[in-house]
Design a protein around this motif. Structure first.
Motif, PDB file in Angstrom:
ATOM      1  N   ARG A  81      -3.353   4.512   6.623  1.00 21.60           N
ATOM      2  CA  ARG A  81      -2.088   3.807   6.426  1.00 21.60           C
ATOM      3  C   ARG A  81      -2.333   2.524   5.635  1.00 21.60           C
ATOM      4  N   CYS A  82      -1.505   2.315   4.614  1.00 20.97           N
ATOM      5  CA  CYS A  82      -1.637   1.133   3.771  1.00 20.97           C
ATOM      6  C   CYS A  82      -0.440   0.229   3.998  1.00 20.97           C
ATOM      7  N   SER A  83      -0.663  -1.082   3.825  1.00 19.72           N
ATOM      8  CA  SER A  83       0.419  -2.030   4.087  1.00 19.72           C
ATOM      9  C   SER A  83       1.147  -2.425   2.805  1.00 19.72           C
ATOM     10  N   CYS A  84       0.870  -1.743   1.681  1.00 20.30           N
ATOM     11  CA  CYS A  84       1.540  -2.123   0.433  1.00 20.30           C
ATOM     12  C   CYS A  84       3.006  -1.682   0.455  1.00 20.30           C
ATOM     13  N   SER A  85       3.805  -2.288  -0.432  1.00 19.45           N
ATOM     14  CA  SER A  85       5.222  -1.944  -0.502  1.00 19.45           C
ATOM     15  C   SER A  85       5.767  -2.389  -1.859  1.00 19.45           C
ATOM     16  N   TYR A 114      -5.922   0.323  -2.712  1.00 20.25           N
ATOM     17  CA  TYR A 114      -6.264   0.931  -1.425  1.00 20.25           C
ATOM     18  C   TYR A 114      -5.743   2.354  -1.262  1.00 20.25           C
ATOM     19  N   CYS A 115      -4.538   2.625  -1.796  1.00 19.70           N
ATOM     20  CA  CYS A 115      -3.939   3.940  -1.503  1.00 19.70           C
ATOM     21  C   CYS A 115      -3.464   4.671  -2.750  1.00 19.70           C
ATOM     22  N   SER A 116      -3.622   4.056  -3.943  1.00 17.04           N
ATOM     23  CA  SER A 116      -3.210   4.672  -5.214  1.00 17.04           C
ATOM     24  C   SER A 116      -1.700   4.845  -5.351  1.00 17.04           C
TER      25      SER A 116
HETATM   26 ZN    ZN Z   1      -1.373   0.742  -0.776  1.00 16.01          ZN
END
Ligand code: ZN
Length: 310
Positions: free
Chosen positions: A253-257, A289-291
């Motif tokens: 799980r990534c915290s990007c948005s 982190y998550c592409s």
């Molecule tokens: Zn991310």
């Protein structure tokens, strides 16, 4: 699922103590989350093994965190993969990436993925940060570092724990990769365990552990047989009873948005933003982190420039 194969456990982590609190132990099955990470980053098979072992290591170590802390593992290395970064929290969330996801090497002499060849020499950093910022309380980050001694990840984590944190530990990590069609493959099993000797442990316990762990099948063999984290721990502890401290699901799980992407774009020099608007008609941010890719459209970018240009 192929006929005759057992169902692989869901992604899960278990944290326990054993032998009258002389031992602390953690086991995790991470097959799905490692599969997701390899899909997101389009990693080569050997990079998948390196990243998968590191993600699992992050989760195992995250059990040493307090509730609001985060843990970051950084392999700053000179091998072809260029570096690994993994970030885990105490809630079972993990994310991570390697610098060069598509590099690969032939299998090594033991017909295994040459992870150490891809990692090479360098340093392993472990950073533990308090998560109090949002409440205005600042806590210094804890930073530990050791040279990379093997590049196979598990040995490096064990070396870090025994040297930098003075906790003698056995660490086992594995990623099993199967061909899946012509040029493609999939993660068919991933996970690991960590057994730590706590201060005051008797010599008998240490010897028992060494002998048990030496004779264990590989962790991916156990996972591919359908073993759950609980059963892996039972094997690693030679059948000794253990007391479960926590058992929880784990996930990528990534915290990007989108909002964070806009925030980061807003910090770029206005002149550069104007060039992006003219040449690209907007901006794109890709999360390392998550592409995940975030597209900032023409109107939004123009509004940011107007606001920041004042
Ligand atoms: Zn991310």
């Amino acid at each position: 699922m192929e006929a005759g194969t057992l169902k692989i456990s869901e992604d899960k982590l278990i944290h326990a103590t054993a032998c009258h609190d002389e031992i602390r132990c953690v086991a995790a099955v991470t097959t799905s989350l490692v599969g997701e990470a390899t899909q997101r980053h389009q990693t080569s098979p050997t990079v998948s093994a390196a990243l998968g072992r590191s993600l699992t290591a992050g989760l195992l170590l995250s059990t040493m965190l307090k509730d609001v802390e985060r843990l970051t593992l950084i392999f700053q290395c000179h091998g072809p993969l260029g570096g690994i970064t993994v970030d885990a929290d105490a809630q079972g969330n993990v994310r991570g990436y390697v610098k060069n996801p598509s590099v690969d090497l032939p299998l090594n002499d033991q017909k295994k993925f040459d992870v150490s060849g891809l990692v090479g020499e360098g340093m392993l950093y472990v950073i533990r940060e308090g998560g109090y910022y949002e409440m205005g309380v600042y806590q210094d980050a804890y930073r530990g570092s050791v040279p990379i001694v093997s590049g196979e990840i598990a040995e490096d984590i064990a070396y870090y724990l025994s040297t930098s944190e003075q906790i003698p530990s056995a660490v086992s990590l594995g990623v099993y990769i199967m061909p899946d069609g012509d040029a493609s493959y999939r993660v068919a099993g991933a996970g690991g365990f960590m057994v730590q000797i706590l201060p005051g442990a008797s010599d008998g316990v240490v010897t028992m552990l060494e002998e048990t762990i030496r004779d264990l099948p590989s962790v991916t063999t156990m996972i591919r047989e359908g073993q759950e984290p609980r059963e892996i721990l039972r094997s690693a502890l030679g059948g000794h009873d253990f007391t479960i401290l926590e058992e929880k699901p784990v996930q990528f799980r990534c915290s990007c948005s989108y909002e964070r992407a806009v925030h980061i774009i807003s910090a770029i020099d206005v002149g550069e933003l104007k060039t992006m608007l003219l040449e690209d008609g907007g901006a794109e941010m890709v999360c390392h982190y998550c592409s995940s890719a975030y597209r900032i459209d023409r109107d939004t970018l123009a509004a940011i420039i107007e606001r920041e240009g004042e």
